[in-house]
Design an enzyme around this catalytic site. Sequence first.
Site, PDB file in Angstrom:
ATOM      1  NE  ARG A  84      -5.163   4.465  16.800  1.00 60.47           N
ATOM      2  CZ  ARG A  84      -4.892   3.732  15.728  1.00 60.47           C
ATOM      3  NH1 ARG A  84      -4.007   2.757  15.774  1.00 60.47           N
ATOM      4  NH2 ARG A  84      -5.523   3.954  14.593  1.00 60.47           N
TER       5      ARG A  84
ATOM      6  CE  LYS B 232      -3.590  -2.694   9.422  1.00 61.93           C
ATOM      7  NZ  LYS B 232      -4.923  -2.739  10.067  1.00 61.93           N
TER       8      LYS B 232
ATOM      9  NE  ARG C 134      -6.177   0.327  18.155  1.00 62.00           N
ATOM     10  CZ  ARG C 134      -6.057   0.276  16.821  1.00 62.00           C
ATOM     11  NH1 ARG C 134      -5.213  -0.583  16.278  1.00 62.00           N
ATOM     12  NH2 ARG C 134      -6.787   1.053  16.065  1.00 62.00           N
TER      13      ARG C 134
ATOM     14  NE  ARG D 232      -5.288   2.391   6.425  1.00 66.19           N
ATOM     15  CZ  ARG D 232      -4.653   2.108   7.561  1.00 66.19           C
ATOM     16  NH1 ARG D 232      -3.347   2.105   7.622  1.00 66.19           N
ATOM     17  NH2 ARG D 232      -5.342   1.820   8.637  1.00 66.19           N
TER      18      ARG D 232
ATOM     19  NE  ARG E 135      -9.698   3.771  12.178  1.00 65.18           N
ATOM     20  CZ  ARG E 135      -9.348   3.184  13.325  1.00 65.18           C
ATOM     21  NH1 ARG E 135     -10.023   3.414  14.420  1.00 65.18           N
ATOM     22  NH2 ARG E 135      -8.320   2.381  13.356  1.00 65.18           N
TER      23      ARG E 135
HETATM   24  P1  ADP Z   1      -5.274   0.806  12.237  1.00 61.96           P
HETATM   25  O1  ADP Z   1      -4.136   0.217  13.025  1.00 61.96           O
HETATM   26  O2  ADP Z   1      -6.488   0.905  13.066  1.00 61.96           O
HETATM   27  O3  ADP Z   1      -5.513   0.119  10.946  1.00 61.96           O
HETATM   28  P2  ADP Z   1      -3.427   2.925  11.588  1.00 61.96           P
HETATM   29  O4  ADP Z   1      -2.718   3.199  12.857  1.00 61.96           O
HETATM   30  O5  ADP Z   1      -2.735   2.064  10.591  1.00 61.96           O
HETATM   31  O6  ADP Z   1      -4.863   2.310  11.927  1.00 61.96           O
HETATM   32  O7  ADP Z   1      -3.829   4.280  10.860  1.00 61.96           O
HETATM   33  C1  ADP Z   1      -4.478   5.331  11.562  1.00 61.96           C
HETATM   34  C2  ADP Z   1      -4.870   6.416  10.584  1.00 61.96           C
HETATM   35  O8  ADP Z   1      -3.689   6.960   9.953  1.00 61.96           O
HETATM   36  C3  ADP Z   1      -5.757   5.965   9.430  1.00 61.96           C
HETATM   37  O9  ADP Z   1      -7.123   5.931   9.770  1.00 61.96           O
HETATM   38  C4  ADP Z   1      -5.446   7.056   8.386  1.00 61.96           C
HETATM   39  O10 ADP Z   1      -6.093   8.265   8.686  1.00 61.96           O
HETATM   40  C5  ADP Z   1      -3.943   7.265   8.587  1.00 61.96           C
HETATM   41  N1  ADP Z   1      -3.150   6.365   7.722  1.00 61.96           N
HETATM   42  C6  ADP Z   1      -2.331   5.376   8.132  1.00 61.96           C
HETATM   43  N2  ADP Z   1      -1.775   4.747   7.082  1.00 61.96           N
HETATM   44  C7  ADP Z   1      -2.258   5.360   5.956  1.00 61.96           C
HETATM   45  C8  ADP Z   1      -2.078   5.171   4.556  1.00 61.96           C
HETATM   46  N3  ADP Z   1      -1.286   4.203   4.079  1.00 61.96           N
HETATM   47  N4  ADP Z   1      -2.742   5.998   3.722  1.00 61.96           N
HETATM   48  C9  ADP Z   1      -3.533   6.979   4.178  1.00 61.96           C
HETATM   49  N5  ADP Z   1      -3.761   7.202   5.480  1.00 61.96           N
HETATM   50  C10 ADP Z   1      -3.129   6.408   6.377  1.00 61.96           C
HETATM   51  P1  ADP Z   2      -4.450  -3.054  13.690  1.00 64.23           P
HETATM   52  O1  ADP Z   2      -3.024  -2.573  13.701  1.00 64.23           O
HETATM   53  O2  ADP Z   2      -4.717  -4.029  12.581  1.00 64.23           O
HETATM   54  O3  ADP Z   2      -5.443  -1.949  13.730  1.00 64.23           O
HETATM   55  P2  ADP Z   2      -3.907  -3.900  16.448  1.00 64.23           P
HETATM   56  O4  ADP Z   2      -2.679  -4.758  16.330  1.00 64.23           O
HETATM   57  O5  ADP Z   2      -3.742  -2.540  16.982  1.00 64.23           O
HETATM   58  O6  ADP Z   2      -4.698  -3.901  15.020  1.00 64.23           O
HETATM   59  O7  ADP Z   2      -4.957  -4.724  17.339  1.00 64.23           O
HETATM   60  C1  ADP Z   2      -6.235  -4.177  17.688  1.00 64.23           C
HETATM   61  C2  ADP Z   2      -6.603  -4.621  19.109  1.00 64.23           C
HETATM   62  O8  ADP Z   2      -6.841  -6.034  19.116  1.00 64.23           O
HETATM   63  C3  ADP Z   2      -5.507  -4.369  20.154  1.00 64.23           C
HETATM   64  O9  ADP Z   2      -6.123  -3.997  21.363  1.00 64.23           O
HETATM   65  C4  ADP Z   2      -4.824  -5.726  20.303  1.00 64.23           C
HETATM   66  O10 ADP Z   2      -4.288  -5.914  21.621  1.00 64.23           O
HETATM   67  C5  ADP Z   2      -5.969  -6.689  20.035  1.00 64.23           C
HETATM   68  N1  ADP Z   2      -5.541  -7.932  19.380  1.00 64.23           N
HETATM   69  C6  ADP Z   2      -4.633  -8.090  18.401  1.00 64.23           C
HETATM   70  N2  ADP Z   2      -4.513  -9.389  18.042  1.00 64.23           N
HETATM   71  C7  ADP Z   2      -5.394 -10.068  18.816  1.00 64.23           C
HETATM   72  C8  ADP Z   2      -5.749 -11.467  18.927  1.00 64.23           C
HETATM   73  N3  ADP Z   2      -5.189 -12.399  18.173  1.00 64.23           N
HETATM   74  N4  ADP Z   2      -6.707 -11.780  19.828  1.00 64.23           N
HETATM   75  C9  ADP Z   2      -7.286 -10.822  20.599  1.00 64.23           C
HETATM   76  N5  ADP Z   2      -6.984  -9.511  20.530  1.00 64.23           N
HETATM   77  C10 ADP Z   2      -6.043  -9.145  19.666  1.00 64.23           C
END
Ligand code: ADP
Ligand code: ADP
Length: 216
Positions: free
Chosen positions: A159, A13, A127, A88, A170
Amino acid sequence: MRLVLVGPPGAGKGTQAQFIASNLSIPKISTGDIFRANVSGGTELGKLAKTYMDRGDLVPDEVTIAMVRDRLSEDDAQDGFLLDGFPRTVPQAEILRDMLKDWGQKLDLVLELVVDDEEVVRRLAGRRTCSQCGRIWHVEFDDKRDDVCDACGGTLFQRDDDKEETVRHRLEVYQQQTAPLIRFYADEDILVGVDATGPVEEVTQRAMKEIRPYAG
Ligand code: ADP
Ligand code: ADP
């Protein structure tokens, strides 16, 4: 354009949001990024959010919604936005819908990034994020063993919530609390699934193909 990206942690994302938002010249609003900025800044919101984030749980809806309401009220979000990581939960989605309605706005499209659990775990395990510009990298797929950001020269970090144990939790939280949103948005007729496997640029192209018919 008012867009939402949904998908499990690690689906890509944040990665896709940076390209899609810049393609469309709209602000990318990531609740995870805003919470992390508050944690590093040591604000009250950051202190509260950290206890949930460290466990891999969601921050309570009322706190998250108030924060998003403030952010969406800013000038740069009036003509469009890309939400990454919000909503979410179904209550967050319902309140977002009502809030936008009050402002005479509505979502155009919700993109679901589809990947399987195995790929998600590989992606999260490798990541790395730039501490300076926030750009997201992957140790293996981007060959980032030196921990230096190619975009700005900043130092990369892992992270805390990307530890294996927290990742598993998660993913459970996603299944229980976030996956029901897919049904919610399908019923609203604004959901489109995008295959999020394969190279980053190909995923961006697939997403843009779905978005273009809606972009003015
Ligand atoms: P990821 O990219 O791995 O999906 P995020 O960076 O979006 O994770 O979110 C990291 C953490 O921040 C989540 O595990 C949660 O604790 C909090 N968080 C982010 N967005 C939301 C939301 N919309 N509602 C509740 N908690 C959130
Ligand atoms: P989210 O926000 O959904 O948690 P991220 O965008 O942070 O996901 O991506 C999670 C990890 O996967 C990062 O290390 C990113 O560089 C990698 N990644 C994202 N898209 C791809 C892809 N299409 N192929 C391989 N790795 C990817």
